[in-house]
Design a protein around this motif. Structure first.
Motif, PDB file in Angstrom:
ATOM      1  N   ASN A  30       0.829  -1.208   0.000  1.00 44.12           N
ATOM      2  CA  ASN A  30       0.000   0.000   0.000  1.00 44.12           C
ATOM      3  C   ASN A  30       0.866   1.260   0.000  1.00 44.12           C
ATOM      4  O   ASN A  30       0.556   2.250  -0.664  1.00 44.12           O
ATOM      5  CB  ASN A  30      -0.943   0.011   1.205  1.00 44.12           C
ATOM      6  N   GLN A  31       1.949   1.187   0.797  1.00 41.44           N
ATOM      7  CA  GLN A  31       2.848   2.342   0.847  1.00 41.44           C
ATOM      8  C   GLN A  31       3.518   2.580  -0.508  1.00 41.44           C
ATOM      9  O   GLN A  31       3.663   3.726  -0.947  1.00 41.44           O
ATOM     10  CB  GLN A  31       3.916   2.133   1.928  1.00 41.44           C
ATOM     11  N   VAL A  32       3.918   1.486  -1.152  1.00 34.70           N
ATOM     12  CA  VAL A  32       4.526   1.609  -2.487  1.00 34.70           C
ATOM     13  C   VAL A  32       3.526   2.193  -3.478  1.00 34.70           C
ATOM     14  O   VAL A  32       3.865   3.056  -4.298  1.00 34.70           O
ATOM     15  CB  VAL A  32       5.040   0.240  -2.978  1.00 34.70           C
ATOM     16  N   ALA A  33       2.274   1.724  -3.407  1.00 38.22           N
ATOM     17  CA  ALA A  33       1.237   2.249  -4.291  1.00 38.22           C
ATOM     18  C   ALA A  33       1.012   3.742  -4.054  1.00 38.22           C
ATOM     19  O   ALA A  33       0.833   4.522  -4.997  1.00 38.22           O
ATOM     20  CB  ALA A  33      -0.065   1.479  -4.096  1.00 38.22           C
ATOM     21  N   THR A  34       1.047   4.117  -2.783  1.00 33.91           N
ATOM     22  CA  THR A  34       0.884   5.539  -2.447  1.00 33.91           C
ATOM     23  C   THR A  34       2.017   6.379  -3.013  1.00 33.91           C
ATOM     24  O   THR A  34       1.808   7.463  -3.565  1.00 33.91           O
ATOM     25  CB  THR A  34       0.807   5.717  -0.920  1.00 33.91           C
ATOM     26  N   VAL A  35       3.233   5.851  -2.869  1.00 36.65           N
ATOM     27  CA  VAL A  35       4.400   6.565  -3.399  1.00 36.65           C
ATOM     28  C   VAL A  35       4.301   6.701  -4.922  1.00 36.65           C
ATOM     29  O   VAL A  35       4.593   7.761  -5.491  1.00 36.65           O
ATOM     30  CB  VAL A  35       5.704   5.837  -3.008  1.00 36.65           C
ATOM     31  N   GLU A  36       3.879   5.612  -5.600  1.00 25.99           N
ATOM     32  CA  GLU A  36       3.719   5.674  -7.056  1.00 25.99           C
ATOM     33  C   GLU A  36       2.687   6.723  -7.454  1.00 25.99           C
ATOM     34  O   GLU A  36       2.874   7.479  -8.410  1.00 25.99           O
ATOM     35  CB  GLU A  36       3.301   4.302  -7.592  1.00 25.99           C
TER      36      GLU A  36
END
Length: 565
Positions: A30-36
């Motif tokens: 989820n954090q990676v998706a947010t960063v993307e």
């Protein structure tokens, strides 16, 4: 029993650990998706900022161009005033002397004194000795008058001849007027006419010089045209000139017209060009029709009409002012075009009204298409159009043929990676079927690509291996469990993506169908509008076929019959 309990406890710990790891992986995902998402948003903002910055730079350059043009315009006008401001005084004195003679309210001595002052104030200006000659004639001082005339002719033979032709005509001295007019005309080369010829054509068109002089001018015009037409390539050159002149009237289509065609058809630039060309038919017709149907309002009297021509002669068409007038005009165009120097320069070049010399046909073009800049009256515009009607028709026919040949047979349509074409929008069903098939194939391809990857199968294989060899080893079992987790997580995502892919492509199909129908509707409207506009091509022929030069050599000051033969 004890071993089973321990084993069960250990498995519970493993399951809890795996669950915790899975939760951590989910959090990280989820954090990676947010960063993307944030990166995409940042990139979009940067692109928008770049566009806004470039627009800001462009607007800033335009504003600076306008400011610079305004500064230069003030400077040029100041220079015109400083260098040629006294010409205005001379001009006023010339008209004042003529009016004083009419009213008999000014003493001859006062006129003589004023004329001498202007000669001293304007030592190079041709009009100053003309004033001396006028005052000498009023005082019956033949010797001084002759000396003044000789000096005026020395300074500028052509303008002086035209000036006295106007003055003597104003005074009703027809024989002298014709003599001066013949002197003036005898110096003219139809391939290099000076700017003063504008005054002559305007006076000829308005009947200022009377029926005999008008007939002579008519013969002269015919002689000029015959002389010019003998040159090789003359007809082709006139066609090209008039094509450019007619094209200068073309108007750009509104962005609100056919919005779906503009966005989804690669053929749009060509469609736009030919529709603008078709609309030009009515624009040109309305322009010429307005001129030809305008009523010629005669001046109140002959003296007033000659005063107007004298005013044009001495103020607007003096060669000394041309360099500054050119610069003044260019800066005016830059300001008018909001700082767009390229567009202003193109307009300046296309007008071709500030050249020092013209051929007669270029003068006719300027009278017809640029009346404000060339100071052409309605009568002069009518005559110029009548004399040029054959070239106008040829040029218009060429433009019409070129425009019709450029009409696209089929209109290309592009919706992302799908392409189709339609001639008139009648193949809607065929295109929709093609679109459905394309999207269906694309969806199937997307579903085929929605499968477990190499890492998932590797995880499954590794999980089995670690499970087989790690039954009695806690660490290997944990690793095996992690591998199985990656595999089953992939399986779950594949199943989840199936429904997402199907939903997305269903929505895509519906959206593209709506767009396609809208594009086809634009094509139908476009074809209909083009046919209507193209049908106006014959209107100009009908209009010009009805006119002859003889119609527009009517004198507003006498009722003599005007004939060019």
């Amino acid at each position: 029993m004890s071993e089973r309990t321990i084993s069960t406890a250990n498995l519970n710990r493993i399951e809890n650990s795996l669950s915790s790891i899975n939760n951590n992986i989910t959090v990280i995902h989820n954090q990676v998706a947010t960063v993307e998402q944030q990166l995409e948003s940042t990139q979009s903002d940067l692109e928008l900022l770049a566009v806004e910055f470039r627009e800001y730079v462009r607007q800033d350059a335009l504003v600076k161009n306008v400011q610079l043009a305004e500064t230069r315009l003030v400077k040029v006008r100041q220079e015109l005033e400083n260098k040629y401001g006294h010409y205005e005084d001379v001009r006023r004195k010339a008209l004042g002397i003529l009016q004083a003679v009419d009213s008999s309210l000014v003493r001859k001595s006062t006129i003589e004194s004023a004329s001498e002052e202007q000669l001293l104030a304007a030592p190079r200006y041709w009009l100053a000795p003309c004033l001396i000659a006028l005052s000498a004639w009023l005082s019956d001082n033949k010797e001084l008058a002759e000396k003044a005339v000789i000096e005026a002719l020395r300074r500028d033979d052509e303008k002086t001849s035209l000036f006295f032709a106007l003055v003597t005509r104003r005074g009703g001295r027809y024989q002298s007027s014709r003599a001066w007019l013949e002197r003036y005309l005898g110096q003219q080369d139809p391939t290099e006419l000076k700017r003063e010829i504008v005054v002559l054509i305007d006076s000829f068109s308005n009947g200022i010089f009377g029926p005999e002089a008008r007939a002579k001018c008519g013969l002269l015009v015919k002689t000029w045209l015959e002389e010019l037409s003998q040159k090789a390539g003359f007809i082709e050159l006139q066609r090209d000139k008039w094509k450019q002149a007619l094209l200068s009237r073309k108007e750009t289509l509104s962005p609100a017209q056919f919005p779906h065609l503009q966005r989804y058809s690669p053929t749009w630039p060509q469609l736009q060009e030919v529709l603008e060309g078709a609309k030009l038919h009515d624009i040109v017709f309305q322009y010429f029709n307005f001129i030809l149907t305008q009523e010629i309002v005669p001046s109140k009297n002959l003296a007033f009409a000659v005063d107007q021509l004298l005013d044009i002669l001495v103020s607007e068409f003096d060669e000394d002012e041309l360099p500054l007038r050119r610069e003044e005009r260019l800066n005016e165009l830059i300001i008018k075009q909001d700082g767009d120097k390229n567009l202003a320069q193109n307009l300046f070049v296309n007008e071709k009204i500030l050249e020092e010399r013209f051929d007669f046909t270029q003068l006719l073009t300027n009278f017809s298409m640029y009346p404000a800049e060339s100071n052409a009256s309605i009568a002069t515009q009518k005559l110029a159009i009548a004399l040029s009607k054959e070239w106008i028709n040829h040029a218009h026919h060429d433009l019409t043929a070129e425009n019709r040949n450029a009409v696209p047979v089929n209109v290309e349509i592009t919706l992302e990676d799908w392409t189709g074409s339609s001639r008139d929008g009648s193949n809607e069903g065929e295109l929709i079927t093609s679109l459905k098939q394309h999207i269906q194939l694309t969806k199937e391809d997307a579903l085929l690509r929605n499968k477990l990857g190499f890492r998932h199968w590797l995880s499954l294989t590794a999980g089995i291996v670690f499970f087989v060899f790690g039954i009695s080893t806690i660490v290997l079992l944990i690793v095996s469990a992690l591998c199985f987790l990656v595999f089953f997580n992939g399986m779950r995502n594949v199943k989840k993506n199936v429904s997402i892919i199907e939903q997305n492509y269903d929505e895509l199909l519906e959206n593209h169908q709506q767009i396609l129908v809208a594009v086809l509707s634009d094509i139908v409207d476009y074809r209909r509008e083009y046919e209507i506009e193209d049908a106006n091509a014959s209107k100009l022929d009908d209009l010009l076929d009805q006119i002859t030069p003889e119609q527009y050599t009517y004198s507003t000051h006498d009722t003599a019959r005007a004939v060019i033969s």
